[in-house]
Scaffold this active site. Structure first.
Site, PDB file in Angstrom:
ATOM      1  N   TYR A 166      29.163  52.552  78.016  1.00 19.56           N
ATOM      2  CA  TYR A 166      30.072  53.692  78.140  1.00 19.56           C
ATOM      3  C   TYR A 166      29.381  55.017  78.467  1.00 19.56           C
ATOM      4  O   TYR A 166      30.002  55.938  78.959  1.00 19.56           O
ATOM      5  CB  TYR A 166      30.912  53.852  76.876  1.00 19.56           C
ATOM      6  CG  TYR A 166      30.106  53.973  75.594  1.00 19.56           C
ATOM      7  CD1 TYR A 166      29.562  55.195  75.209  1.00 19.56           C
ATOM      8  CD2 TYR A 166      29.872  52.857  74.783  1.00 19.56           C
ATOM      9  CE1 TYR A 166      28.812  55.301  74.053  1.00 19.56           C
ATOM     10  CE2 TYR A 166      29.114  52.960  73.615  1.00 19.56           C
ATOM     11  CZ  TYR A 166      28.591  54.179  73.253  1.00 19.56           C
ATOM     12  OH  TYR A 166      27.854  54.288  72.111  1.00 19.56           O
ATOM     13  N   ARG A 202      24.304  62.832  70.463  1.00 22.22           N
ATOM     14  CA  ARG A 202      23.763  61.614  69.850  1.00 22.22           C
ATOM     15  C   ARG A 202      22.892  60.944  70.900  1.00 22.22           C
ATOM     16  O   ARG A 202      23.407  60.310  71.821  1.00 22.22           O
ATOM     17  CB  ARG A 202      24.929  60.716  69.435  1.00 22.22           C
ATOM     18  CG  ARG A 202      24.556  59.600  68.473  1.00 22.22           C
ATOM     19  CD  ARG A 202      25.662  58.553  68.398  1.00 22.22           C
ATOM     20  NE  ARG A 202      25.617  57.709  69.582  1.00 22.22           N
ATOM     21  CZ  ARG A 202      26.665  57.090  70.105  1.00 22.22           C
ATOM     22  NH1 ARG A 202      27.858  57.203  69.566  1.00 22.22           N
ATOM     23  NH2 ARG A 202      26.525  56.343  71.189  1.00 22.22           N
ATOM     24  N   HIS A 247      25.177  54.452  68.669  1.00 17.36           N
ATOM     25  CA  HIS A 247      25.934  54.768  67.459  1.00 17.36           C
ATOM     26  C   HIS A 247      25.238  54.181  66.239  1.00 17.36           C
ATOM     27  O   HIS A 247      24.997  54.866  65.255  1.00 17.36           O
ATOM     28  CB  HIS A 247      27.357  54.214  67.582  1.00 17.36           C
ATOM     29  CG  HIS A 247      28.126  54.294  66.314  1.00 17.36           C
ATOM     30  ND1 HIS A 247      28.503  55.490  65.765  1.00 17.36           N
ATOM     31  CD2 HIS A 247      28.564  53.344  65.462  1.00 17.36           C
ATOM     32  CE1 HIS A 247      29.156  55.265  64.631  1.00 17.36           C
ATOM     33  NE2 HIS A 247      29.191  53.971  64.425  1.00 17.36           N
TER      34      HIS A 247
HETATM   35  C1  LIG Z   1      38.659  55.168  58.715  1.00 14.62           C
HETATM   36  C2  LIG Z   1      37.617  54.670  59.629  1.00 14.62           C
HETATM   37  N1  LIG Z   1      37.978  54.266  60.862  1.00 14.62           N
HETATM   38  C3  LIG Z   1      37.061  53.768  61.711  1.00 14.62           C
HETATM   39  C4  LIG Z   1      35.752  53.650  61.345  1.00 14.62           C
HETATM   40  C5  LIG Z   1      34.741  53.041  62.319  1.00 14.62           C
HETATM   41  N2  LIG Z   1      33.796  54.024  62.792  1.00 14.62           N
HETATM   42  C6  LIG Z   1      32.599  54.183  62.193  1.00 14.62           C
HETATM   43  S1  LIG Z   1      31.747  55.457  62.839  1.00 14.62           S
HETATM   44  C7  LIG Z   1      32.980  55.813  63.926  1.00 14.62           C
HETATM   45  C8  LIG Z   1      32.821  56.974  64.860  1.00 14.62           C
HETATM   46  C9  LIG Z   1      32.641  58.245  64.112  1.00 14.62           C
HETATM   47  O1  LIG Z   1      32.413  59.296  64.996  1.00 14.62           O
HETATM   48  P1  LIG Z   1      32.031  60.735  64.490  1.00 14.62           P
HETATM   49  O2  LIG Z   1      32.961  61.166  63.417  1.00 14.62           O
HETATM   50  O3  LIG Z   1      31.919  61.603  65.672  1.00 14.62           O
HETATM   51  O4  LIG Z   1      30.609  60.553  63.787  1.00 14.62           O
HETATM   52  P2  LIG Z   1      29.238  60.087  64.467  1.00 14.62           P
HETATM   53  O5  LIG Z   1      29.184  58.595  64.375  1.00 14.62           O
HETATM   54  O6  LIG Z   1      29.218  60.580  65.849  1.00 14.62           O
HETATM   55  O7  LIG Z   1      28.164  60.687  63.631  1.00 14.62           O
HETATM   56  C10 LIG Z   1      34.023  54.917  63.799  1.00 14.62           C
HETATM   57  C11 LIG Z   1      35.237  54.907  64.628  1.00 14.62           C
HETATM   58  C12 LIG Z   1      35.414  54.077  60.041  1.00 14.62           C
HETATM   59  N3  LIG Z   1      34.158  54.003  59.577  1.00 14.62           N
HETATM   60  N4  LIG Z   1      36.361  54.577  59.216  1.00 14.62           N
END
Ligand SMILES: Cc1ncc(C[n+]2csc(CCOP(=O)(O)OP(=O)(O)O)c2C)c(N)n1
Ligand SMILES: Cc1ncc(C[n+]2csc(CCOP(=O)(O)OP(=O)(O)O)c2C)c(N)n1
Ligand SMILES: [Mg+2]
Ligand SMILES: [Mg+2]
Lengths: 387, 334, 334, 387
Positions: free
Chosen positions: D294, D281, D285
């Site tokens: 971080y 990425r 985010h």
């Molecule tokens: C059930 C849930 N817990 C927490 C979140 C908050 N949250 C949104 S994106 C994220 C990280 C997701 O990481 P990843 O699965 O690696 O996807 P990326 O953002 O890297 O595409 C978090 C913790 C959420 N959307 N849903």
């Protein structure tokens, strides 16, 4: 030791044979199963494991045998009590005595077990009072014992939930700098739930001293394990970074050795281990179940030949350790336990009505206090009315 | 017309829906060879095959989540949750996905999923097997929530739930599974969202649903001896609630008692009391009274009689709204 | 005394608890280096180390479940759920385990776990980031549920929640995170279960909590122009609810308006209306009125003003309970 | 084909080295990664994979290149719009263009994608209208498009939830007797949730034609992948009976080949496949994130060298396929898309107030209808008052 670790073989990507026929997966083939004592009672050498059970002489094995005989007797007695209306329900562990006693006897007092509803033999090994096994099934309490007294949480009925508690407990052991270990007991069906999968992830990430002990008894109520898993259950853990062992769950020596390996690993900072104990649920799911609706009798009979108690009996007989005196002593102890179990059961009184309000909170809660007050008023009013 | 138990009536409804619409399918734990732990789906796998009556892995989120995926392709899955207390692992899929998908997609994706839940206490079961979680779902926008109290409704309502293009949580009053009644398989049913006046009366309106409708009717029968005429309303639908029917009754009686097994705080009784007070404040002769489970986890079965509303507790509340002597104002005490 | 934002006040409370009790630890997603998406835990990992401020894998059930396991060994974990809408995957662990463990074990196992949940709308966020799920938890026996509306309470209440031997769901009004106020780090706080009269008044009792307390106070200020004296109660605790304080107020004013962001049906407003009607039926001059979110999933942010209770909607309800002209009975129309 | 399947190596049970140091797991080593096009733009031969992309001539690759350039441009434009207050939020996919376009372009029209919030390039490939990408982030709708029009569900914000929907959809495809495939997109963080694990279990048990496409972009907001997984993510699936591949997610050829292999497997009854696309990425985010708190800059720079677009550019240049005319055409199209995107954004009006009540239910709901009526009365009353 690497022989004991499950190395999942990857399915062939080029296989386009269409729908997987899972029927042959219901009974898992025995090849890669760790077995030290055969159904015929013959001890085989397995250097990697033997060293872990060197102390289990015939005498010690007699004592494990006694445990198994007694918990089987408890099961029989409990089932009878249920039929007689003294218990509302019972979940027999018939057939799983070696898996439970082999693993639980390997634990230290300061270890902590988190189990499901079928682990009565584990509780027995942890030193539970017999009466405390009965409360839940008689309906006088939602759990039977004080977890801190015997180092075992009261059973989780929600499938798989306890695996996370065990993992958290293990992380806490690490934080406390002690070498106690948490062990989570669960079934083959439980592996389909999110919680046990998350538990493996947390355990791996925090390198938690926890043992995931899966009793694969081939059934989740009426569902064969082939519906939950198209490969052996022990194959899953390594991908999470949790090494796994697959042992004959009806072989108390193999179960003991595997558990000790996992305990040692956990105590020495090696982290989590997954053990699949391959066994069979010889009784109904619970006393309300009717396995005739789904079970294959031939399969059942096949497993009857692999009985965990019988093979120890055969082995001990060959060793000359099962003298008539020993047999008599065990029979007497079984009788005594059964009698105590029965009388503890029928003597278990209903709790006081107002105790429904007790211990919901650790600190006062005005809303609930008011309901208690009103219900107390109601009870005495009703009593006055009917007097 | 044939006489059926409530559980067999649901089974008959499922059967008819399976026959009439090949996009209806059943999913759940042990619903196949075993026929479900309550035998509601008995025989259906045999007759419709494992493609339409699917035993699933042991994972409630998985069941509801995959059922949602099937609904995307036009299926109408009927999911069985084995017991009330086992629905929580699926809570996210129900509340954050199932309930919201239609709204999220501006109506493009329909999720005609039915979730069957044997619910409530009174069968002497162990923990997690006697719960009444209906308030969680009735508070969740996007869901319909219904429950039945008799075999005819059981049959008609399960069929209506399956026919509905909205997700429906279908609560089955498990302790009434063995109650028998006449079922007309071709009866024209009340609309799914409508309450039913189960017994007409003039002094007090008693609102009940699911397993407590029978208890409410017993209470009404007993009250006759005290010279009281109780109107019993079987709510049937918990989202939406048919307040028009309740309001009409309360305008007539001026008094309202509500009973359910779920914990009192935040239970449906609160919503009914609040809404009816709002609608007919000046018709009310007394504050609406609630007779409910306490705010405690379901107690061990040997104590469940001290949790479940029964005839006596209902009549005590009736006395209260009638201004008669009752447990909270015993006349001897004053 | 120092001036702090509400979020910094929570951070200060967490810091003090971490200092005072080495069995307190924090767990959650992104609470470490990032300091949480709202920076509530900013700096704490740095100061207390990763053993006490633990970033966890992305799994809410896992977080709550492992925290329960730690509580078994005497820890007092403080769990952060990143947003209100992400608490549902943990629902089973919260409702079937956390809430019930103490009761299940006859008081042998205490679970002094605090679950922090930034909640509510008004920040223009996407779906699942603006929810008010408090009713689910307030309906769950075994939990305590609280929320704060100002920095002083934020600081004191998070500390009380952590000190409580019961599990506490601690809702943080996220759109008020940036509100500033004086915080006395050594103030003797109100008991956790107590409501607070935020503004005294004589004509109408207005009950609010969390993010809407500020809105309620604004409404009260605006009502002065209309010659109305509104008493504003900040509920603070949602389980238990301090009905004594609300009752005392309503006995004085005779009128009750309740406001919350959560959907109306089955929301806490229903419980408050029902309980207060029960307690002071004969003091009420009008039916209690509720000003709440609608029974819909939280709308897209460009429409959230048409979901969130605001000053005007509250005053309209005040007019209603006062018997003045209002949207439901416009005098021009009659 | 067996080379492409991940065979998790089991940790050594005898290793008692104490606490696992996961710091080196944050960046996954490259050895066992399928790569067909190196960061330097050099094409390597991999017979198992090459056959799947024989049709991707330079011309076709130019078109994929164009897609990548355009979605990167959309990201830039969206970020600008957010900074200017026209969008509330945006989740850039910067760095993940190859993973998304390589996989999505491999799909057929009748396949169906279930994604998370970051898969704007997938939606683009599925033919989404530009305006429909904007609605959610501008706050005018909870989802942008009609799933049935483009064969893609609107994004799931709850991490992992969509993997079950994809699995159910795939089971339904099988029931319908069609050879359409469902593909679930999710991140490395998502693999920790229960849902994706349950999805693999259901997919394996029902042999569902579904692809689990994990973009391992090394981060879940601020959490490095090493916190979610102590081994590679692709290692998990085989234990569930789901074969997996681990590919360089910044290599559009490798991604295309892997997706086609999985699609072929699914269409021909072979069941589910898991693909881990290892990528990075490169942006925050979301636009509200601050990676400086971080992220390791050095790691970031290292990944910048592995840019998915740059390597195609280098390759195409060597092939002589990126003529000035082609470049100019792509630049022109990018500009046009960006301009259309921007104007679509600023023209997006707020919906009507009373539309909050629309489409909550498919059929009338008396409770909600009453709230709508009352709120309509309120709005016109307020309007009258203020008039
Ligand atoms: C059930 C849930 N817990 C927490 C979140 C908050 N949250 C949104 S994106 C994220 C990280 C997701 O990481 P990843 O699965 O690696 O996807 P990326 O953002 O890297 O595409 C978090 C913790 C959420 N959307 N849903
Ligand atoms: C969350 C949840 N879902 C369903 C059940 C109902 N249930 C009780 S036991 C059981 C089967 C469990 O099988 P397994 O994990 O193999 O354990 P075993 O009974 O064989 O010991 C089921 C489905 C439950 N208790 N909890
Ligand atoms: Mg089993
Ligand atoms: Mg990621």
């Amino acid at each position: 030791m690497r022989t004991s670790v499950s190395e999942p073989e990857s399915p062939d990507l080029t296989d386009k044979s269409g729908v997987v026929d899972k029927s042959d997966l219901v009974t898992i083939p025995n090849e890669d199963l760790v077995q030290l004592l055969s159904p015929e009672g013959v001890r085989s050498d397995q250097p990697d494991y033997d060293s872990w059970i060197e102390d289990i002489t015939s005498d010690r094995l007699v004592s494990l045998y006694e445990d198994m005989v007694i918990v089987r007797r408890i099961d029989v007695e409990a089932t009878a009590l249920q039929r007689q209306g003294e218990l509302a329900l019972w979940a027999p562990l018939l057939g799983q005595e070696a898996a439970q006693i082999g693993s639980a006897r390997a634990l230290r007092k300061d270890d902590f077990a988190f189990s499901s509803y079928r682990e009565n033999a584990v509780a027995y090994c942890r030193g539970v009072k017999l009466v405390d096994l009965l409360r839940v099934w008689r309906g006088t309490a939602n759990s039977g014992w004080n977890p801190y007294e015997i180092g075992m949480a009261t059973p989780a009925v929600i499938i798989g939930a306890q695996t996370l508690h065990a993992t958290g407990y293990a992380i806490a052991c690490k934080k406390d700098g002690v070498d106690s270990v948490a062990i989570a007991y669960f079934g083959d069906g439980a592996t389909s739930q999110g919680d046990p999968n998350e538990a493996m992830i947390f355990a791996a990430s925090f390198n938690a001293p926890v043992i995931f002990f899966c009793q694969n008894n081939q059934w989740a109520i009426s569902e064969p394990v082939g519906l939950q898993a198209v490969r052996s259950i022990a194959d899953r853990a390594p991908g999470f970074g949790v090494p796994s062992m697959r042992v004959d769950g009806n072989d108390i020596l193999a179960v003991t050795a595997a558990t000790r390996i996992a305990l040692d690993r956990a105590r020495s900072g090696g982290g989590p281990t997954f053990i699949e104990a391959v066994t069979y649920r010889m009784g109904p799911h619970t006393t309300s179940d009717d396995p005739s609706r789904y079970e294959d009798r031939a399969e059942h009979e096949e497993w009857a030949m692999k009985d965990p108690i019988l093979r120890v009996e055969r082995y001990l007989e060959t060793e000359g350790a099962l003298t008539p005196e020993v047999r008599a002593a065990i029979a007497a102890k079984s009788d005594a336990v059964a009698a105590e179990f029965r009388s503890a059961c029928v003597e278990l009184e209903n709790p006081e009505p107002l105790s429904v309000f007790d211990n919901i909170y650790a600190e006062p809660h005005t809303g609930l206090d008011r309901q208690k007050r009103d219900y107390a008023a109601y009870l005495s009013y009703i009593e006055g009315e009917t007097r | 017309m044939s006489e059926l138990t409530l559980s067999k009536a649901i089974g008959a409804g499922l059967r008819r829906s399976l026959e009439e619409n090949d996009h209806v399918l059943l999913m759940g734990e042990d619903i196949g060879a075993l026929g479900g732990v309550f035998r509601v789906t008995d025989g259906l796998k045999n007759d419709f095959g494992p493609e339409r009556v699917m035993d699933t892995p042991l994972a409630e989120a998985g069941i509801v989540g995959t059922a949602i995926g099937m609904a995307f392709r036009g299926y109408r899955p009927v999911v069985e949750i084995q017991f009330d207390g086992f629905i929580y692992p699926a809570f996210d899929q129900i509340v954050a996905q199932l309930a919201k998908l239609h709204a999220r997609t501006g109506g493009k994706v329909r999720v005609p999923l039915t979730i069957r839940v044997p619910y409530g206490g009174g069968i002497g079961a162990v923990e997690h097997h006697s719960e009444s979680p209906e308030a969680y779902f009735a508070h969740t926008a996007g869901l319909r929530v219904v429950t039945c109290s008799n075999p005819q409704d059981a049959y008609s309502m399960i069929r209506q739930a399956i026919d509905s293009d909205d997700p429906v949580i279908f609560f089955e009053p498990k302790r009434r599974y063995w109650v028998k009644g006449e079922v007309d398989l071709d009866a024209v049913p009340l609309p799914l969202g409508k309450a039913r006046v189960a017994l007409e009366g003039t002094d007090v309106t008693l609102v009940a649903y699911g397993p407590l409708v029978a208890t409410a009717l017993d209470a009404a029968a007993a009250a006759v001896d005290d010279g009281l005429s109780i109107e019993v309303i079987d709510l049937r639908s918990l989202s939406p609630i048919d307040f028009d029917t309740v309001e009409a009754s309360v305008r007539k009686t001026g008094r309202l008692v509500i009973t359910h097994e779920a914990a009192q705080s935040g239970g449906l009784g609160a919503e009914i009391a609040a809404s009816i007070t709002d609608r007919c404040f000046f018709s009310l002769e007394a504050a609406p009274a609630r007779v409910t489970g306490f705010d405690i986890p379901y107690p061990p079965s040997r104590l469940e009689e001290h949790f479940l509303p029964d005839l006596d507790r209902i009549l005590d509340a009736v006395d209260r709204v009638m201004g008669r002597e009752n447990s909270l104002t015993p006349w001897g005490a004053s």
